[in-house]
Design an enzyme around this catalytic site. Sequence first.
Site, PDB file in Angstrom:
ATOM      1  N   HIS A  56     -16.616  71.061 -17.342  1.00  0.00           N
ATOM      2  CA  HIS A  56     -16.331  69.859 -18.127  1.00  0.00           C
ATOM      3  C   HIS A  56     -15.708  70.253 -19.458  1.00  0.00           C
ATOM      4  O   HIS A  56     -15.635  71.429 -19.790  1.00  0.00           O
ATOM      5  CB  HIS A  56     -17.579  68.983 -18.302  1.00  0.00           C
ATOM      6  CG  HIS A  56     -18.655  69.592 -19.146  1.00  0.00           C
ATOM      7  ND1 HIS A  56     -19.369  70.704 -18.768  1.00  0.00           N
ATOM      8  CD2 HIS A  56     -19.156  69.231 -20.362  1.00  0.00           C
ATOM      9  CE1 HIS A  56     -20.258  70.998 -19.702  1.00  0.00           C
ATOM     10  NE2 HIS A  56     -20.143  70.123 -20.689  1.00  0.00           N
ATOM     11  N   HIS A  58     -16.318  69.938 -22.745  1.00  0.00           N
ATOM     12  CA  HIS A  58     -16.958  70.266 -24.036  1.00  0.00           C
ATOM     13  C   HIS A  58     -16.570  71.673 -24.520  1.00  0.00           C
ATOM     14  O   HIS A  58     -16.452  72.610 -23.741  1.00  0.00           O
ATOM     15  CB  HIS A  58     -18.483  70.151 -23.935  1.00  0.00           C
ATOM     16  CG  HIS A  58     -18.949  68.730 -23.881  1.00  0.00           C
ATOM     17  ND1 HIS A  58     -20.171  68.360 -23.386  1.00  0.00           N
ATOM     18  CD2 HIS A  58     -18.326  67.581 -24.287  1.00  0.00           C
ATOM     19  CE1 HIS A  58     -20.289  67.029 -23.483  1.00  0.00           C
ATOM     20  NE2 HIS A  58     -19.188  66.547 -24.020  1.00  0.00           N
ATOM     21  N   ASP A  60     -18.095  74.048 -26.019  1.00  0.00           N
ATOM     22  CA  ASP A  60     -18.942  75.214 -25.758  1.00  0.00           C
ATOM     23  C   ASP A  60     -18.774  75.722 -24.320  1.00  0.00           C
ATOM     24  O   ASP A  60     -19.412  76.696 -23.921  1.00  0.00           O
ATOM     25  CB  ASP A  60     -20.419  74.923 -26.074  1.00  0.00           C
ATOM     26  CG  ASP A  60     -21.023  73.838 -25.211  1.00  0.00           C
ATOM     27  OD1 ASP A  60     -20.387  72.783 -25.025  1.00  0.00           O
ATOM     28  OD2 ASP A  60     -22.148  74.041 -24.702  1.00  0.00           O
ATOM     29  N   HIS A  61     -17.906  75.052 -23.542  1.00  0.00           N
ATOM     30  CA  HIS A  61     -17.612  75.491 -22.171  1.00  0.00           C
ATOM     31  C   HIS A  61     -16.141  75.856 -21.995  1.00  0.00           C
ATOM     32  O   HIS A  61     -15.757  76.412 -20.970  1.00  0.00           O
ATOM     33  CB  HIS A  61     -17.979  74.390 -21.168  1.00  0.00           C
ATOM     34  CG  HIS A  61     -19.440  74.031 -21.213  1.00  0.00           C
ATOM     35  ND1 HIS A  61     -20.312  74.319 -20.198  1.00  0.00           N
ATOM     36  CD2 HIS A  61     -20.180  73.444 -22.193  1.00  0.00           C
ATOM     37  CE1 HIS A  61     -21.535  73.913 -20.539  1.00  0.00           C
ATOM     38  NE2 HIS A  61     -21.473  73.382 -21.750  1.00  0.00           N
ATOM     39  N   HIS A 114     -23.102  63.498 -17.651  1.00  0.00           N
ATOM     40  CA  HIS A 114     -23.032  64.179 -18.957  1.00  0.00           C
ATOM     41  C   HIS A 114     -21.659  63.890 -19.575  1.00  0.00           C
ATOM     42  O   HIS A 114     -21.569  63.492 -20.737  1.00  0.00           O
ATOM     43  CB  HIS A 114     -23.243  65.668 -18.735  1.00  0.00           C
ATOM     44  CG  HIS A 114     -23.134  66.508 -19.966  1.00  0.00           C
ATOM     45  ND1 HIS A 114     -24.048  66.444 -20.990  1.00  0.00           N
ATOM     46  CD2 HIS A 114     -22.221  67.444 -20.334  1.00  0.00           C
ATOM     47  CE1 HIS A 114     -23.695  67.305 -21.943  1.00  0.00           C
ATOM     48  NE2 HIS A 114     -22.589  67.920 -21.569  1.00  0.00           N
ATOM     49  N   ASP A 131     -23.440  71.322 -17.381  1.00  0.00           N
ATOM     50  CA  ASP A 131     -24.502  70.642 -18.124  1.00  0.00           C
ATOM     51  C   ASP A 131     -25.044  69.436 -17.352  1.00  0.00           C
ATOM     52  O   ASP A 131     -25.456  68.443 -17.957  1.00  0.00           O
ATOM     53  CB  ASP A 131     -23.988  70.168 -19.491  1.00  0.00           C
ATOM     54  CG  ASP A 131     -23.776  71.321 -20.462  1.00  0.00           C
ATOM     55  OD1 ASP A 131     -24.155  72.455 -20.128  1.00  0.00           O
ATOM     56  OD2 ASP A 131     -23.219  71.069 -21.549  1.00  0.00           O
ATOM     57  N   HIS A 169     -27.103  76.398 -19.942  1.00  0.00           N
ATOM     58  CA  HIS A 169     -27.877  76.532 -21.182  1.00  0.00           C
ATOM     59  C   HIS A 169     -29.280  77.059 -20.893  1.00  0.00           C
ATOM     60  O   HIS A 169     -29.860  76.734 -19.856  1.00  0.00           O
ATOM     61  CB  HIS A 169     -28.007  75.192 -21.915  1.00  0.00           C
ATOM     62  CG  HIS A 169     -26.727  74.724 -22.545  1.00  0.00           C
ATOM     63  ND1 HIS A 169     -26.347  75.106 -23.816  1.00  0.00           N
ATOM     64  CD2 HIS A 169     -25.746  73.929 -22.079  1.00  0.00           C
ATOM     65  CE1 HIS A 169     -25.178  74.542 -24.107  1.00  0.00           C
ATOM     66  NE2 HIS A 169     -24.783  73.825 -23.066  1.00  0.00           N
TER      67      HIS A 169
HETATM   68 FE    FE Z   1     -22.910  72.610 -23.024  1.00  0.00          FE
HETATM   69 ZN    ZN Z   2     -21.589  69.789 -22.344  1.00  0.00          ZN
END
Ligand code: FE
Ligand code: ZN
Length: 257
Positions: A56, A58, A60-61, A114, A131, A169
């Site tokens: 996805h 985001h 942090d990915h 998410h 996530d 995570h």
């Molecule tokens: Fe994340």
């Molecule tokens: Zn995420």
Amino acid sequence: MVEVLHVDAFEDNYIWLIRGLDDTSKVAIVDPGDEIPVYATLKKHALTPLAILCTHHHGDHTGGIDNILKHYSIPVFGPAQEHIPGISHRLKQGDPVDLHGLGLRFEVLDVPGHTRGHIAYYGHGMLFCGDTLFSAGCGRLFEGTAEQMLISLNKLSALPDDTQVYCTHEYTADNLRFALQLEPSNPDLLAYIKKIEKLRQTGLPTLPTTIGAEKTFNPFLRSAEPEVKEAAQAHCGHALRTPEEVFTEVRKWKDRF
Ligand code: FE
Ligand code: ZN
């Protein structure tokens, strides 16, 4: 048997490196939010990346994709419904992902909730779910609805029990504190809490988990269980008639926990 290495990133992210079956010095990188720790692990194990898989949009990915593409000219697989710079292969439910040079093949699952276009990769008895599902938890509803998320989680819990689940995570210990509020006398939950406490003392990841294990203690996969329903009703103060209503309340409760 496919080997998967973990890369620690940020506070609590894992970036997974899936070794090839044909050539174990080649890897696919899953959700590279940061390129720096990825490079360190590649160097340490003398690995060459042949593909990037994204679940996805985001940061942090996805934050490391740009830089990795400057060093390696490799395909980037990701969700068709989300805007991620650098994506070469846009995927949706049922699409096959053939990773050339690795001998790996995954199938794409749409798992909105998410984020709206979130996807997961399933193959070789492994699930890379970003996530969506966490050990003893699930992702927050940033873009999707509780109903969508429950459908996505039901899709994942229908996979074989021995499926190895690679979440992105390290939230397990936190999630377990919450799960204990709902099912304080669930023996599977209590045993898992003990196991995780030990594991965290070693500093090792609590992942992968399995679908079969998660079904026994993850409250977000247990909306139909009487004990989860009763706990959710006691918390919100009114009757909950369906698993959807239970799930919605449990997700809201966790957001404020
Ligand atoms: Fe994340
Ligand atoms: Zn995420």
